[in-house]
Design an enzyme around this catalytic site. Structure first.
Site, short mmCIF file in Angstrom:
data_model
loop_
_atom_site.label_atom_id
_atom_site.label_comp_id
_atom_site.label_asym_id
_atom_site.label_seq_id
_atom_site.Cartn_x
_atom_site.Cartn_y
_atom_site.Cartn_z
CG ASP A 61 -2.32 -1.28 0.98
OD1 ASP A 61 -2.08 -1.47 0.52
OD2 ASP A 61 -2.97 -1.20 2.28
CG HIS A 207 2.17 -0.06 4.41
ND1 HIS A 207 1.90 -0.83 5.85
CD2 HIS A 207 1.34 0.77 4.17
CE1 HIS A 207 0.35 -0.61 5.63
NE2 HIS A 207 0.13 0.24 4.05
#
Length: 216
Positions: A61, A207
């Site tokens: 992400d 992430h």
């Protein structure tokens, strides 16, 4: 009323990417957690996949990140791994070549909103603008519209998830493995949490804006 992806793209094609919303950096992150209103057999919400294959989904992400995403892409290429990148719309606009590379190397690109807000605190129209602007940004850069959505912080109510699925045919993809890499516990801890938590069909949240995650 249901709106097809073709209709959406046709209706927004005259606008430049990001015209619907101002570009601004992602907000300081509150706690990332799964929604507390997940129900079984909800086609609009997916947090894992039933499969007999020894596969998991690696998802990243908040990118693209100008320094870390290329390093991660190199690692994935060497190891012949394809992942899913949930990109922020205003970052796609800032680094379009990176989004193009992600797509060109066979990875899936998902929608992660335009500016990374707490969507659960927004009204339906404001939330949809965040999502639609990102869909257009990704489409204009890669030629492919995203087919899945992940809400920032996991903050998306069941009503919003059902609305998005009905209006844009986008399922909300959550996760069942969270190494909490955004807390920066270190690469070894991130790797251990992913390996120990994953099972067949798991969706791993991570992430690519975190150097420890790339190292892990």
């Amino acid at each position: 009323m249901s709106v097809s992806r073709r209709t959406l793209l046709g209706g927004l094609a005259a606008l430049p990417a990001g015209a619907l919303l101002p570009a601004r950096p992602a907000a300081a992150a509150p706690v990332i957690k799964l929604p507390d209103d997940i129900v079984e057999r909800d086609a609009a919400t997916i947090s894992a996949v039933k499969t007999s294959r020894p596969h998991v989904a690696l998802t990243f992400d908040d990118g693209p990140h100008p320094r870390l995403t290329p390093v991660l892409l190199d690692l994935l290429k060497v190891n012949k791994i394809r992942a899913t990148f949930y990109l922020i719309g205003n970052r796609v606009k800032m680094w379009p070549a990176l989004a193009q590379r992600i797509a060109a190397e066979g990875h899936e690109i998902g929608n992660h909103s335009w500016s990374h807000p707490m969507l659960s605190s927004l009204g339906a129209e404001a939330a949809m603008r965040e999502i639609d602007a990102t869909t257009m940004a990704i489409y204009e850069v890669t030629g492919r519209a995203p087919v899945t959505f992940r809400p920032p912080y996991g903050a998306f109510t069941r009503g919003q998830r059902l609305m998005l699925h009905e209006a844009r045919k986008l399922p909300t993809i959550l996760w069942d493995v969270d190494p909490a890499d955004w807390r920066r516990p270190g690469a070894a801890v991130v790797a251990q949490r992913i390996v120990s938590g994953a099972r067949q069909g798991s969706i791993v949240l991570s992430h690519d804006i975190q150097s420890g995650t790339v190292q892990a």
